[in-house]
Design an enzyme around this catalytic site. Sequence first.
Site, PDB file in Angstrom:
ATOM      1  N   GLY A 140       0.771  -1.250   0.000  1.00  0.00           N
ATOM      2  CA  GLY A 140       0.000   0.000   0.000  1.00  0.00           C
ATOM      3  C   GLY A 140       0.795   1.289   0.000  1.00  0.00           C
ATOM      4  O   GLY A 140       0.338   2.291  -0.526  1.00  0.00           O
ATOM      5  N   GLU A 146       4.077   4.005   5.981  1.00  0.00           N
ATOM      6  CA  GLU A 146       2.863   3.188   5.901  1.00  0.00           C
ATOM      7  C   GLU A 146       1.769   3.975   5.162  1.00  0.00           C
ATOM      8  O   GLU A 146       1.746   5.205   5.217  1.00  0.00           O
ATOM      9  CB  GLU A 146       2.431   2.828   7.346  1.00  0.00           C
ATOM     10  CG  GLU A 146       1.115   2.126   7.500  1.00  0.00           C
ATOM     11  CD  GLU A 146       1.087   0.721   6.918  1.00  0.00           C
ATOM     12  OE1 GLU A 146       1.481   0.553   5.761  1.00  0.00           O
ATOM     13  OE2 GLU A 146       0.610  -0.192   7.612  1.00  0.00           O
ATOM     14  N   ASP A 147       0.873   3.246   4.490  1.00  0.00           N
ATOM     15  CA  ASP A 147      -0.222   3.929   3.785  1.00  0.00           C
ATOM     16  C   ASP A 147      -1.304   4.388   4.759  1.00  0.00           C
ATOM     17  O   ASP A 147      -1.736   5.528   4.740  1.00  0.00           O
ATOM     18  CB  ASP A 147      -0.818   3.032   2.684  1.00  0.00           C
ATOM     19  CG  ASP A 147      -1.266   1.661   3.192  1.00  0.00           C
ATOM     20  OD1 ASP A 147      -1.008   1.327   4.374  1.00  0.00           O
ATOM     21  OD2 ASP A 147      -1.863   0.901   2.405  1.00  0.00           O
ATOM     22  N   ASP A 159      -5.169   1.753  10.597  1.00  0.00           N
ATOM     23  CA  ASP A 159      -6.603   1.530  10.792  1.00  0.00           C
ATOM     24  C   ASP A 159      -6.845   1.086  12.238  1.00  0.00           C
ATOM     25  O   ASP A 159      -7.020   1.904  13.130  1.00  0.00           O
ATOM     26  CB  ASP A 159      -7.043   0.488   9.762  1.00  0.00           C
ATOM     27  CG  ASP A 159      -8.515   0.171   9.817  1.00  0.00           C
ATOM     28  OD1 ASP A 159      -9.240   0.838  10.568  1.00  0.00           O
ATOM     29  OD2 ASP A 159      -8.956  -0.762   9.112  1.00  0.00           O
ATOM     30  N   LYS A 195      -6.993   6.341  10.752  1.00  0.00           N
ATOM     31  CA  LYS A 195      -8.411   6.312  11.150  1.00  0.00           C
ATOM     32  C   LYS A 195      -8.435   6.335  12.681  1.00  0.00           C
ATOM     33  O   LYS A 195      -8.522   5.284  13.318  1.00  0.00           O
ATOM     34  CB  LYS A 195      -9.085   5.033  10.645  1.00  0.00           C
ATOM     35  CG  LYS A 195      -9.166   4.897   9.124  1.00  0.00           C
ATOM     36  CD  LYS A 195      -9.914   3.610   8.749  1.00  0.00           C
ATOM     37  CE  LYS A 195      -9.888   3.332   7.264  1.00  0.00           C
ATOM     38  NZ  LYS A 195     -10.431   2.025   6.896  1.00  0.00           N
ATOM     39  N   PHE A 218     -14.049   2.768   4.382  1.00  0.00           N
ATOM     40  CA  PHE A 218     -13.058   2.059   3.569  1.00  0.00           C
ATOM     41  C   PHE A 218     -12.693   2.929   2.366  1.00  0.00           C
ATOM     42  O   PHE A 218     -13.561   3.465   1.693  1.00  0.00           O
ATOM     43  CB  PHE A 218     -13.617   0.710   3.101  1.00  0.00           C
ATOM     44  CG  PHE A 218     -12.595  -0.116   2.382  1.00  0.00           C
ATOM     45  CD1 PHE A 218     -11.622  -0.800   3.086  1.00  0.00           C
ATOM     46  CD2 PHE A 218     -12.599  -0.188   0.997  1.00  0.00           C
ATOM     47  CE1 PHE A 218     -10.656  -1.548   2.421  1.00  0.00           C
ATOM     48  CE2 PHE A 218     -11.645  -0.939   0.321  1.00  0.00           C
ATOM     49  CZ  PHE A 218     -10.678  -1.618   1.042  1.00  0.00           C
ATOM     50  N   ASP A 224      -5.855  -0.411  -1.913  1.00  0.00           N
ATOM     51  CA  ASP A 224      -6.593  -1.267  -2.839  1.00  0.00           C
ATOM     52  C   ASP A 224      -7.885  -1.824  -2.269  1.00  0.00           C
ATOM     53  O   ASP A 224      -8.086  -1.860  -1.052  1.00  0.00           O
ATOM     54  CB  ASP A 224      -5.720  -2.459  -3.218  1.00  0.00           C
ATOM     55  CG  ASP A 224      -5.571  -3.440  -2.046  1.00  0.00           C
ATOM     56  OD1 ASP A 224      -5.151  -2.985  -0.962  1.00  0.00           O
ATOM     57  OD2 ASP A 224      -5.892  -4.625  -2.205  1.00  0.00           O
ATOM     58  N   ARG A 260      -5.110   0.631  -6.787  1.00  0.00           N
ATOM     59  CA  ARG A 260      -3.850   1.193  -6.266  1.00  0.00           C
ATOM     60  C   ARG A 260      -3.298   2.282  -7.184  1.00  0.00           C
ATOM     61  O   ARG A 260      -2.590   3.173  -6.744  1.00  0.00           O
ATOM     62  CB  ARG A 260      -2.778   0.097  -6.142  1.00  0.00           C
ATOM     63  CG  ARG A 260      -3.071  -0.949  -5.086  1.00  0.00           C
ATOM     64  CD  ARG A 260      -1.823  -1.786  -4.847  1.00  0.00           C
ATOM     65  NE  ARG A 260      -2.091  -3.034  -4.155  1.00  0.00           N
ATOM     66  CZ  ARG A 260      -2.192  -3.150  -2.834  1.00  0.00           C
ATOM     67  NH1 ARG A 260      -2.075  -2.098  -2.070  1.00  0.00           N
ATOM     68  NH2 ARG A 260      -2.429  -4.340  -2.287  1.00  0.00           N
TER      69      ARG A 260
HETATM   70  P1  IMP Z   1      -4.511  -2.182  10.634  1.00  0.00           P
HETATM   71  O1  IMP Z   1      -3.633  -3.309  11.068  1.00  0.00           O
HETATM   72  O2  IMP Z   1      -5.960  -2.445  10.980  1.00  0.00           O
HETATM   73  O3  IMP Z   1      -4.064  -0.839  11.160  1.00  0.00           O
HETATM   74  O4  IMP Z   1      -4.519  -2.139   9.067  1.00  0.00           O
HETATM   75  C1  IMP Z   1      -3.452  -1.712   8.396  1.00  0.00           C
HETATM   76  C2  IMP Z   1      -3.451  -2.143   6.945  1.00  0.00           C
HETATM   77  O5  IMP Z   1      -4.749  -2.488   6.449  1.00  0.00           O
HETATM   78  C3  IMP Z   1      -2.998  -0.971   6.127  1.00  0.00           C
HETATM   79  O6  IMP Z   1      -1.619  -0.981   6.009  1.00  0.00           O
HETATM   80  C4  IMP Z   1      -3.708  -1.165   4.820  1.00  0.00           C
HETATM   81  O7  IMP Z   1      -2.899  -1.933   3.962  1.00  0.00           O
HETATM   82  C5  IMP Z   1      -4.974  -1.912   5.171  1.00  0.00           C
HETATM   83  N1  IMP Z   1      -6.124  -0.982   5.256  1.00  0.00           N
HETATM   84  C6  IMP Z   1      -6.672  -0.415   6.352  1.00  0.00           C
HETATM   85  N2  IMP Z   1      -7.709   0.369   6.068  1.00  0.00           N
HETATM   86  C7  IMP Z   1      -7.823   0.319   4.725  1.00  0.00           C
HETATM   87  C8  IMP Z   1      -8.721   0.971   3.794  1.00  0.00           C
HETATM   88  O8  IMP Z   1      -9.630   1.757   4.120  1.00  0.00           O
HETATM   89  N3  IMP Z   1      -8.526   0.671   2.477  1.00  0.00           N
HETATM   90  C9  IMP Z   1      -7.546  -0.171   2.034  1.00  0.00           C
HETATM   91  N4  IMP Z   1      -6.695  -0.787   2.871  1.00  0.00           N
HETATM   92  C10 IMP Z   1      -6.827  -0.537   4.191  1.00  0.00           C
HETATM   93 MG    MG Z   2      -0.310  -0.778   4.589  1.00  0.00          MG
END
Ligand code: IMP
Ligand code: MG
Length: 229
Positions: A99, A153-154, A157, A185, A206, A213, A219
């Site tokens: 990402g 990092e992208d 979440d 977020k 989302f 993606d 992407r």
């Molecule tokens: P986390 O572990 O829940 O913080 O999620 C992190 C990863 O989930 C990120 O690095 C993204 O690759 C993916 N992700 C989280 N939210 C989204 C979204 O809204 N769209 C696409 N990918 C997401």
């Molecule tokens: Mg990511």
Amino acid sequence: MPDQLSAAPIQQTPNTLMPSTIVSKCQNSPHVRLLGYFFVTLHPQSKKLCHMDTIKIKDLTFQLSITEQQIQQRIQEIGRQIHRDFAGKDPIFLVVLNGAFMFASDLLKEVEIPCQVSFIRLSSYVGTQSTGEVKEIMGINTPLEQRHVIIVEDIVDTGVTMKNMWALLSDHKPASIHLASLLVKPKNLKVNVNVDYTGFNIGNDFIVGYGLDYDGYGRNERNIYVLKS
Ligand code: IMP
Ligand code: MG
């Protein structure tokens, strides 16, 4: 074999040529207008100049949320900040694939101090839902001991991915760990994660585009789009 050297040179269109100008010049005949429409739609510059309000990826529709200009402006600010903060520290950027590839590419152009770049690949998402389980698909393969590491990092979440990343990195005994995330977020955070450089705080929706993606698609979009409810 075609003679490469005798091929006609590709005509460069000036950046100032706006689609609206082209269309307005073609308004006399419907045929010319139609031709103008296809030129505008297919012209390589047109994607840069137009913002599509909605896009469809597989079964879902997404709405424009953050434009390319807003993204670039913010990245410039973050990049310059990192440039100042890490001058003389020889940092190493650890880009989280897939990402963060677009974010990292634009961010690093703004950092004009000596630095290194390495990549790691983790996975926690299936479709539009986080599984909560983080898999290391491509691990750390650069010595990080006593290095100043900046994770790129992208999106943060739930924060689970970054928490796991922290634990993983700590084992390598770096001098410091910082995190730059294009998106966060905040209302969805389930664990405590300190984001040092945040691009944008967003809601719990989302999103896709600019590296992010939906099932592997979206992407390559220049803008960021949010899932339409
Ligand atoms: P986390 O572990 O829940 O913080 O999620 C992190 C990863 O989930 C990120 O690095 C993204 O690759 C993916 N992700 C989280 N939210 C989204 C979204 O809204 N769209 C696409 N990918 C997401
Ligand atoms: Mg990511």
